[in-house]
Design a protein around this motif. Structure first.
Motif, PDB file in Angstrom:
ATOM      1  N   ALA A 464      19.296  59.396  65.770  1.00  0.00           N
ATOM      2  CA  ALA A 464      20.273  59.743  66.794  1.00  0.00           C
ATOM      3  C   ALA A 464      19.558  60.531  67.877  1.00  0.00           C
ATOM      4  CB  ALA A 464      21.392  60.580  66.197  1.00  0.00           C
ATOM      5  N   GLU A 465      20.101  60.430  69.092  1.00  0.00           N
ATOM      6  CA  GLU A 465      19.542  61.248  70.179  1.00  0.00           C
ATOM      7  C   GLU A 465      20.475  62.424  70.417  1.00  0.00           C
ATOM      8  OE1 GLU A 465      18.915  59.304  73.955  1.00  0.00           O
ATOM      9  OE2 GLU A 465      17.985  61.106  74.811  1.00  0.00           O
ATOM     10  N   ALA A 466      19.892  63.621  70.451  1.00  0.00           N
ATOM     11  CA  ALA A 466      20.691  64.813  70.742  1.00  0.00           C
ATOM     12  C   ALA A 466      20.817  64.931  72.247  1.00  0.00           C
ATOM     13  CB  ALA A 466      20.011  66.044  70.161  1.00  0.00           C
ATOM     14  N   VAL A 523      15.094  64.791  70.430  1.00  0.00           N
ATOM     15  CA  VAL A 523      15.508  65.763  71.460  1.00  0.00           C
ATOM     16  C   VAL A 523      14.719  65.462  72.731  1.00  0.00           C
ATOM     17  CG1 VAL A 523      16.163  67.591  69.841  1.00  0.00           C
ATOM     18  CG2 VAL A 523      13.841  67.508  70.708  1.00  0.00           C
ATOM     19  N   ASN A 524      15.346  65.711  73.859  1.00  0.00           N
ATOM     20  CA  ASN A 524      14.697  65.443  75.146  1.00  0.00           C
ATOM     21  C   ASN A 524      13.834  66.635  75.556  1.00  0.00           C
ATOM     22  OD1 ASN A 524      15.895  62.802  76.185  1.00  0.00           O
ATOM     23  ND2 ASN A 524      17.681  63.923  75.443  1.00  0.00           N
ATOM     24  N   ILE A 525      12.640  66.336  76.020  1.00  0.00           N
ATOM     25  CA  ILE A 525      11.716  67.399  76.439  1.00  0.00           C
ATOM     26  C   ILE A 525      11.383  67.178  77.912  1.00  0.00           C
ATOM     27  CG2 ILE A 525       9.388  68.377  76.110  1.00  0.00           C
ATOM     28  CD1 ILE A 525      11.167  68.951  73.738  1.00  0.00           C
ATOM     29  N   PHE A 551      10.330  63.990  69.733  1.00  0.00           N
ATOM     30  CA  PHE A 551      10.392  64.518  71.101  1.00  0.00           C
ATOM     31  C   PHE A 551      10.388  63.333  72.061  1.00  0.00           C
ATOM     32  CE2 PHE A 551       8.427  69.103  70.874  1.00  0.00           C
ATOM     33  CZ  PHE A 551       9.561  69.522  70.175  1.00  0.00           C
ATOM     34  N   GLU A 552      11.463  63.248  72.869  1.00  0.00           N
ATOM     35  CA  GLU A 552      11.481  62.218  73.917  1.00  0.00           C
ATOM     36  C   GLU A 552      10.977  62.868  75.194  1.00  0.00           C
ATOM     37  OE1 GLU A 552      15.259  60.368  74.598  1.00  0.00           O
ATOM     38  OE2 GLU A 552      15.447  59.717  72.513  1.00  0.00           O
ATOM     39  N   LEU A 553       9.825  62.443  75.648  1.00  0.00           N
ATOM     40  CA  LEU A 553       9.259  63.068  76.850  1.00  0.00           C
ATOM     41  C   LEU A 553       9.877  62.446  78.095  1.00  0.00           C
ATOM     42  CD1 LEU A 553       5.461  63.318  75.938  1.00  0.00           C
ATOM     43  CD2 LEU A 553       7.364  64.772  75.220  1.00  0.00           C
ATOM     44  N   LEU A 554      10.479  63.337  78.921  1.00  0.00           N
ATOM     45  CA  LEU A 554      11.102  62.892  80.171  1.00  0.00           C
ATOM     46  C   LEU A 554      10.098  63.025  81.313  1.00  0.00           C
ATOM     47  CD1 LEU A 554      14.424  64.899  79.761  1.00  0.00           C
ATOM     48  CD2 LEU A 554      14.150  62.453  79.402  1.00  0.00           C
ATOM     49  N   GLU A 555      10.403  62.405  82.415  1.00  0.00           N
ATOM     50  CA  GLU A 555       9.602  62.543  83.659  1.00  0.00           C
ATOM     51  C   GLU A 555       8.106  62.408  83.391  1.00  0.00           C
ATOM     52  OE1 GLU A 555      11.075  66.497  85.390  1.00  0.00           O
ATOM     53  OE2 GLU A 555      11.630  66.398  83.282  1.00  0.00           O
ATOM     54  N   LEU A 582       8.142  58.126  74.604  1.00  0.00           N
ATOM     55  CA  LEU A 582       8.310  58.183  76.061  1.00  0.00           C
ATOM     56  C   LEU A 582       9.720  57.720  76.381  1.00  0.00           C
ATOM     57  CD1 LEU A 582       5.088  56.640  77.685  1.00  0.00           C
ATOM     58  CD2 LEU A 582       5.609  59.033  77.190  1.00  0.00           C
ATOM     59  N   ASP A 583      10.474  58.587  77.059  1.00  0.00           N
ATOM     60  CA  ASP A 583      11.844  58.243  77.428  1.00  0.00           C
ATOM     61  C   ASP A 583      11.825  57.424  78.720  1.00  0.00           C
ATOM     62  OD1 ASP A 583      14.539  58.161  77.303  1.00  0.00           O
ATOM     63  OD2 ASP A 583      14.875  60.320  77.519  1.00  0.00           O
ATOM     64  N   ASP A 584      12.904  56.701  78.957  1.00  0.00           N
ATOM     65  CA  ASP A 584      13.111  55.992  80.223  1.00  0.00           C
ATOM     66  C   ASP A 584      11.941  55.084  80.578  1.00  0.00           C
ATOM     67  OD1 ASP A 584      15.382  57.587  80.280  1.00  0.00           O
ATOM     68  OD2 ASP A 584      14.330  59.172  81.391  1.00  0.00           O
ATOM     69  N   VAL A 603       8.552  54.076  72.392  1.00  0.00           N
ATOM     70  CA  VAL A 603       9.057  54.159  73.760  1.00  0.00           C
ATOM     71  C   VAL A 603      10.532  53.800  73.744  1.00  0.00           C
ATOM     72  CG1 VAL A 603       6.847  53.548  74.811  1.00  0.00           C
ATOM     73  CG2 VAL A 603       8.501  51.747  74.308  1.00  0.00           C
ATOM     74  N   LYS A 604      11.261  54.298  74.772  1.00  0.00           N
ATOM     75  CA  LYS A 604      12.665  53.927  74.897  1.00  0.00           C
ATOM     76  C   LYS A 604      12.818  53.166  76.202  1.00  0.00           C
ATOM     77  CE  LYS A 604      15.880  56.578  73.359  1.00  0.00           C
ATOM     78  NZ  LYS A 604      16.833  57.710  73.316  1.00  0.00           N
ATOM     79  N   ILE A 605      13.160  51.874  76.073  1.00  0.00           N
ATOM     80  CA  ILE A 605      13.298  51.062  77.286  1.00  0.00           C
ATOM     81  C   ILE A 605      14.572  51.501  78.002  1.00  0.00           C
ATOM     82  CG2 ILE A 605      13.617  48.729  78.179  1.00  0.00           C
ATOM     83  CD1 ILE A 605      11.703  47.762  76.039  1.00  0.00           C
TER      84      ILE A 605
END
Ligand code: C2E
Ligand code: MG
Ligand code: MG
Length: 687
Positions: A464-466, A523-525, A551-555, A582-584, A603-605
């Protein structure tokens, strides 16, 4: 003679008798009763060995008739053992027909004290000569009666004169003085001579070989009986001292300069700014208006982070030069912080002129600076405030300029704002919003919703994604778009990310306590959190063995260079059992280059790539290419943002591992997610 302490003796050569007076005896401590013999070898034994031979020779010479009268000094041993200096004068009083002395009479004077004084004087003179030699002083003496000057050898040496002429004409000296010092030096000397006061001056001389030396001259006039006073003086070569003082002065000035200037850009620093503005405030008349402008660089940190500090330094130097060029003589530019600059206009330009300057600054600073083949792009936000007359509160103008700068940043950066009173209200609002967020974290209003992730093949819940939410007492449940922009503005994003990690681990603890077998939670980082030095330590602080975290790395768009510090952080996180994703992925927020840097586990497409599937089936080809790239790097693939059944059906043929989207499940509170887990049989009892 007895009365004037003269010892008298009488030598009768005929009877060979030697008669002495009482004073003679007293001088030598010889008792009256003691028989005094004719001076013979035995008597001579009590004469000082250094004087013995001389005395013997002189005395013999007189006895043999070679000299009528003699004067000699010698040391005679006193009965008490010490030496007494005797000044002896003797004359032949009678001679025989052949001129041989019949009677010699002499007087002895005790001159011991005179000799001691002579000795002292000799010693003193020796010391003085040594001191003069050591001091390097050259001595001169001027006699106005002859108009001639005597220069000693040392003085000739100082002036570089080799002709050995010690006596020189009075005006020769002036020909050696440096032309720039001549008038001043001669005037001083003349004035001193007139007033008979001491000469004390420094000047430069030019030696015959052209070299320049610094000389100190000290002189005094010495009165003489029946003649005009003499001038006696010394010259000292003080060049070395002078050069050293000059060097010290230069070093002192350099230090002084350094303490007020920024070494990188050469601009004045905060200290210089404070001094300059205090001086300005003191000079201001009641109607004089001035302007303080604050400039903050946008995205400067990004340049530093991605291209390194050398690139950052280069950008700052370029910015400084551009600002100085733009301000020319109208204002002073200071660097007051890492990427913060202040410009002070002592005279207020017109509003149009200020606008023109701000626009020119923003335009010029947003042009990329080249560094080692890379374009370093930054922007600038500007806020300024106008002041008039001497301020009551000297920091007010700076606070106002800051408020205006904040307003410019809040308006989207790369723009300028002039301070107005209304801004203050906006600033208060910002401050309140910031405080509200801090309070919300402390009061447990910042929570997470959990959006399940499903296995792409079996559709079992695998994670799950928080997703952060603010349960606001006034406004209800707020999604990130309602409060994260303010959190970014207030620099609170890293705190929120840390708060979320704590929330998730605590929730996992609760699930474990309920006997649930929970899956990995993502969790988003944010980039700011990833950059924070405290990331590894704080994570270690929170994480325990049983926690399952991704850890989902943003940006990550800017992670396109190997960064050793980042690699170290990621390794440390992986050592704690954290998965890195890697997010997004595929959107503008994440780059393919970041794959190589981060080497993510997954990765998250991004939803933006999934969305077109509904209307454009060929979009699947794009997704396949992306999936291939991810697979090449060995990364697991999650497809997110699956909103519709059409999309879900379309990706059935895609090589991916997990699915996430509204069509499967919307984000839900922890308690609901726990119920979902239980419903799916993920309880320990059943396991
Ligand atoms: P994200 O990390 O890409 O999270 C996915 C976002 O897509 C979530 O929005 C989620 O509710 C939404 N979503 C999921 N499935 C669908 C779908 O089928 N259709 C649509 N339209 N949306 C879907 P949310 O919760 O509003 O979060 C938005 C963004 O806020 C996140 O994007 C993430 O970038 C950020 N965010 C959320 N939580 C945190 C956090 O704890 N820290 C940080 N730094 N950022 C967070
Ligand atoms: Mg995410
Ligand atoms: Mg995402």
């Amino acid at each position: 003679m007895e009365h004037i302490d003269l010892g008298v003796w009488d030598y009768d050569t005929v009877s060979n008798t030697f008669t002495v007076s009482d004073a003679w005896r007293q001088m030598r401590g010889v008792d009256r009763a003691e028989q005094i013999n004719v001076p013979n070898d035995e008597w001579l034994n009590s004469v000082h060995p250094d004087d013995r031979e001389k005395l013997k020779a002189v005395f013999r010479g007189q006895v043999e008739g070679n000299s009528k009268s003699i004067v000699i000094q010698y040391r005679h041993r006193h009965k008490e053992g010490h030496w007494v200096w005797i000044l002896c004068r003797a004359s032949v009083m009678a001679t025989d027909d052949e001129g041989r002395p019949l009677k010699i009479v002499g007087t002895d004077t005790d001159v011991t004290h005179v000799k001691a004084r002579e000795n002292d004087l000799r010693e003193l003179t020796g010391k003085l000569q040594l001191a003069i030699a050591a001091s390097g002083m050259g001595i001169w003496e001027f006699d106005p009666c002859t108009s001639q000057v005597h220069w000693d050898d040392k003085l000739l040496e100082i002036y570089g004169i080799t002709d050995g002429q010690n006596v020189r004409s009075e005006d020769l000296w002036e020909t050696y003085i440096h032309p720039d010092d001549l008038a001043k030096t001669v005037a001083h000397t003349e004035a001193c001579r007139k007033s008979e006061s001491d000469i004390n001056c420094d000047f430069r001389i030019v030696r015959p070989d052209g070299s320049i030396r610094h000389v100190r001259s000290l002189a005094r006039s010495v009165a003489r009986p029946n003649a005009e006073s003499k001038l006696i003086g010394v010259n000292i070569d003080v060049s070395e001292d002078y050069f050293r003082t000059q060097e010290l002065e230069l070093a002192r000035r350099q230090l002084e300069h350094d303490s007020r200037h920024d070494a990188l850009t050469g601009l004045g620093n905060r200290r210089k700014l404070n001094e300059m503005t205090l001086d300005l405030f003191n000079r201001l008349g009641r109607t004089d208006a001035y302007v303080v402008m604050h400039i903050d660089l946008d995205h400067f940190k990004r340049v530093n982070d991605t291209l390194g500090h050398a690139a950052g330094d280069h950008v700052l130097a370029v910015v400084a030069r551009k600002l100085m060029d733009l301000c020319e003589d109208t204002a002073d530019v200071f660097r007051v912080g890492g990427d913060e600059f202040t410009v002070v206009f002592e005279t207020r330009p017109s509003d149009q002129e200020l606008e023109r300057i701000c626009e020119a600054m923003i335009r010029s600073l947003s042009e990329p600076a080249r560094f080692e083949g890379n374009d370093c792009t930054i922007g600038a936000s500007i806020g300024y405030a106008v002041g008039q007359g001497p301020p009551v509160n000297t920091s007010e103008i700076f606070v106002n300029a800051d408020t205006a700068l904040y307003a410019a940043k809040y308006a989207g950066r790369s723009c300028f704002r002039a301070y107005s009173r209304e801004m203050e209200a906006a600033f208060c609002q910002f401050e309140n919003a910031r405080q509200d967020l801090i309070d919300a974290m402390a009061n447990g209003q910042i929570i997470c919703y959990f959006q399940p992730q499903y296995d792409a093949h079996t559709l079992e819940v695998v994670g799950a994604e928080a997703l952060v939410r603010w349960r606001c007492p006034d406004k209800g449940l707020l999604t990130p778009d309602k409060f994260l922009p303010q959190a970014i503005e207030a620099d609170l994003l890293p705190d929120i990310d840390e708060h979320v990690l704590r929330y998730v681990t605590q929730t996992q603890d609760e699930w474990a306590a309920q006997g649930l077998l929970y899956p990995r939670i993502s969790v988003n980082i944010s980039k700011a959190r990833l950059d924070a030095d405290s990331l590894v330590e704080q994570t270690r602080d929170v994480l325990q063995n049983h926690h399952l975290i991704t850890f989902e790395l943003l940006e990550t768009a800017f992670l396109d260079r190997i960064d050793t510090q980042l690699a170290f952080k990621l390794d440390a996180l992986r050592d704690m059992g954290i998965r890195i994703e890697l997010d997004d992925f595929g959107s503008g927020h994440s780059s393919i280059a970041a794959m190589q840097v981060v080497k993510p586990d997954g990765v998250k497409i991004d939803r933006s790539l999934v969305e077109p599937l509904t209307t454009k089936p060929s979009q699947l080809l794009t997704l396949r290419s992306l999936a291939k790239i991810a697979r090449l790097e060995g990364a697991a693939i999650t497809v997110e943002g699956l909103e519709t059944g059409i999309q879900l059906a379309a990706i059935r043929d895609l090589d991916c591992d997990a699915l996430q989207g509204y069509t499967l499940q919307r984000p839900m509170p922890a308690i609901e997610f726990a119920a979902l887990l239980a419903k799916n049989g993920m309880c320990q009892q059943q396991a």
